[in-house]
Scaffold this active site. Structure first.
Site, PDB file in Angstrom:
ATOM      1  CE  LYS A 132      -1.089  -1.335   4.674  1.00  0.00           C
ATOM      2  NZ  LYS A 132      -0.280  -2.558   4.282  1.00  0.00           N
ATOM      3  CD  GLU A 147      -8.280  -4.294  -7.162  1.00  0.00           C
ATOM      4  OE1 GLU A 147      -7.987  -3.697  -7.860  1.00  0.00           O
ATOM      5  OE2 GLU A 147      -8.034  -4.026  -5.779  1.00  0.00           O
ATOM      6  CB  VAL A 186      -7.227  -1.478  -0.118  1.00  0.00           C
ATOM      7  CG1 VAL A 186      -8.417  -1.961   0.841  1.00  0.00           C
ATOM      8  CG2 VAL A 186      -6.166  -0.258  -0.045  1.00  0.00           C
ATOM      9  N   GLY A 210      -0.379 -15.250  12.214  1.00  0.00           N
ATOM     10  CA  GLY A 210       0.211 -14.757  10.858  1.00  0.00           C
ATOM     11  C   GLY A 210      -0.508 -13.687  10.266  1.00  0.00           C
ATOM     12  CD  GLU A 258       1.252  -4.499   8.401  1.00  0.00           C
ATOM     13  OE1 GLU A 258       2.502  -4.734   8.271  1.00  0.00           O
ATOM     14  OE2 GLU A 258       0.593  -4.821   6.868  1.00  0.00           O
ATOM     15  CG  ASP A 265      -2.845  -2.337   7.499  1.00  0.00           C
ATOM     16  OD1 ASP A 265      -2.097  -2.644   6.515  1.00  0.00           O
ATOM     17  OD2 ASP A 265      -3.784  -2.568   7.430  1.00  0.00           O
ATOM     18  CE  LYS A 280      -4.466  -2.700   4.382  1.00  0.00           C
ATOM     19  NZ  LYS A 280      -4.591  -3.847   4.838  1.00  0.00           N
ATOM     20  N   GLY A 319      -6.591 -13.998   3.154  1.00  0.00           N
ATOM     21  CA  GLY A 319      -5.253 -15.205   3.549  1.00  0.00           C
ATOM     22  C   GLY A 319      -4.070 -14.907   2.320  1.00  0.00           C
TER      23      GLY A 319
END
Lengths: 373, 373
Positions: free
Chosen positions: B139, B163, B166, B220, B223, B234, B238, B335
């Site tokens: 981003k 793409e 976000v 996971g 961040e 974050d 975005k 994911g």
């Protein structure tokens, strides 16, 4: 670039489309270098009009909305058309050069015969056959004859677009065509009929079926023949169109298992609501083995289901895909402007296409040194 | 057509991308006539590799996942790169003909410095400057330097696509770019950070902040530096990217008003849930007069708000538009595969582009008779 339009059908949607074009004229010119001119209009009850130099469609929309005819008197050079298909053929013939230059578009918004998909399908065939692009808000062609018309469109090198057929201007078909490359749609479920969604929302709050229906008709939301909504035919036609386009199925509305909403659902709707659940008319398609099946039926959904939270006028579609899992697109406001925008968005797609094809290929200077194989 | 890739960054996302390309090889060839070959990989900690004839990226992904280096021993012809930017320049230089033919793509997935957008921005500049397209799940570039990089991309006649920045592979940017022509986005609100959404969901059920955080890290999802999620950085990045691209704003993450989630929100989250409401970290942008402002902050939402019903891993974005009113797009599963697909979808966009540009213009036969002016 100038696109010329033949409007087939001039009801609420087409008239709002005509006024929207007028409102957006300057922006379309500035942002898309696009001038849109209506050369022909044919209606079932208000006559027809043609003018190679362009009609004032917004003014005619006003006149027809007030109950007037399309033309005060027959203009010179007007030919009498015995049918809408004849009118389309004749109009294309008069604008043959425009059609040849890929700049003639039929905009189809007639009332659908849900058992046949006509007269829309005949209109689409006539337009593509003559070299005009097709833009329609009608679900009939994609529900009954998607693959045949898509092949015809491909052979004719003209577009066949119908973004307004499902969820008004919310770009369901555009999304799948342009924005999800390489994705396979394995199935979907959604709420795609506004009348029944409104009615079920009213019924769960204790309003009687017939009262809710009358309200929908007064608001102009229900189809002219409300049984098309209530019996699930509208949702079934949309489901067939979605399955045909997104999943490459070969369904017709008749092959969608279909249960509509009935008077006796009121108590079930009330009970569901009390239990934190919601009754919705859900459209579904998916694989049974290698076969695609589809159905429309009332379903009780948990309160936190995305479809459960939809207000009366909201529609939503949840796509089940191979790589992205589930993604949903939600229409949170509906109405004539949205459907009119769907037609406009398809016109802009065509303009982009024609523009790209016209662009001069970049000259290729000599390649720089390189160690490629 | 063959696209050649330079992978910059080879963490979880890039490695899943490498295995996805392997899984999809036959389908990409069959459906898109597309062969994708990785010629270079550069990492921060695992070294780098280059092979003009192609690397086995999926095998290398396995090796690196097991803690191994990219290359067992330095292959002949390998040059030592003093930095990732040098590596990119050198790799483009070695594949100059491919770049010239518009078939070289840098795929950027490095870790972001949220205060600067680097090193991603430097990588994007190096790639576009050398004639490679850019595809990134990062981003940073769109959040910090969208307009400058878009101009650079335009001048270079190479694509700059992101793409995956976000909502993973859910096509937010593609939707606005391709599927909503003529639509003006007036504002948006959404839930775009998964870690905080998971944590708030856990906290409203009584789980302590730190416990929820540890869980996210174990999964996971958080961040590497979790404060980027928790403090709202974050989401702010975005939000800036979305506002810059969808609304033509000139924001940076620092200019997004920002409040993250804190330990003391647990009781507010529990109380909200009990009252049928939900606490969410909401990202917003809109106009204040002629100025676009944006913010990220915890908000208490009514239970029937679309954003309220989102599970931990779900994200959603509601666009407020001029002609369509509100439309929403919802990511219901997230994911690595989704993010890897985002990169792949951008590659297919590039392949379509290059394919269209290469297509021979249709010969124009003599026009048929016509009465056009």
């Amino acid at each position: 670039m100038t696109l010329e339009l033949i409007l087939v059908g001039f009801g609420n949607v087409a008239r709002r489309f005509a006024s929207l074009l007028d409102e957006r004229r300057a922006r379309l010119a500035g942002e898309h270098d696009l001038d849109i001119r209506t050369v022909g209009i044919v209606t079932r009850r208000h006559g027809h009009a043609f003018a190679a130099r362009g009609l004032d469609a917004a003014a005619l929309a006003n006149r027809v909305a007030r109950g007037g005819p399309l033309v005060a008197s027959r203009p010179s050079g007007d030919r009498s058309a015995s049918s809408s298909v004849d009118f389309i053929r004749d109009a294309i013939d008069r604008r043959a050069r425009t059609a040849y230059e890929r700049c003639l578009v039929m905009v189809e918004t007639t009332t659908l015969n849900i058992l046949s998909g006509e007269p829309a399908i005949a209109h689409v065939r006539a337009a593509l056959g003559g070299g005009a692009h097709v833009v329609t808000a009608n679900k009939g062609p994609a529900a009954f004859a998607y693959h045949a018309l898509a092949r015809m469109s491909h052979r004719a090198d003209r577009r066949f677009l119908f973004e307004g057929a499902v969820m008004d201007g919310v770009p369901v078909f555009n999304l799948a065509r342009e924005a999800l490359p390489g994705i396979e749609v394995l199935g979907f479920r959604g709420v795609v009929n506004t009348t029944t969604n409104y009615m079920l929302n009213a019924m769960e709050q204790g309003q009687a079926f017939d009262e809710a229906l009358v309200e929908m008709q007064a608001m102009g939301v229900a189809e002219a023949d409300a049984s098309l909504d209530i019996d699930g035919w509208d949702a079934a036609a949309k489901t067939a169109a979605l399955a045909n386009v997104l999943m490459d199925a070969s369904l017709t509305p008749q092959r969608v298992e279909r249960r509509g909403i009935t008077r006796d659902l009121m108590h079930r709707a009330i009970d569901a609501r009390r239990a934190g659940r919601r009754l919705k008319l859900v459209a579904r398609a998916g694989y049974e083995g290698s076969k695609i099946t589809a159905r429309v039926a009332p379903e009780e959904l948990p309160g936190d289901d995305l479809l459960a939270s939809l207000d009366g006028q909201q529609n939503a579609l949840i796509l089940h895909t191979d790589l992205l899992g589930e993604i949903a697109i939600v229409q949170r406001s509906g109405g004539l402007t949205q459907t009119a925008y769907a037609l406009l968005s398809d016109l802009i797609t065509i303009a982009r296409d024609v523009g790209t094809a016209r662009a001069t290929p970049q000259p290729r200077p000599r390649a720089p040194r390189g160690r490629s194989r």
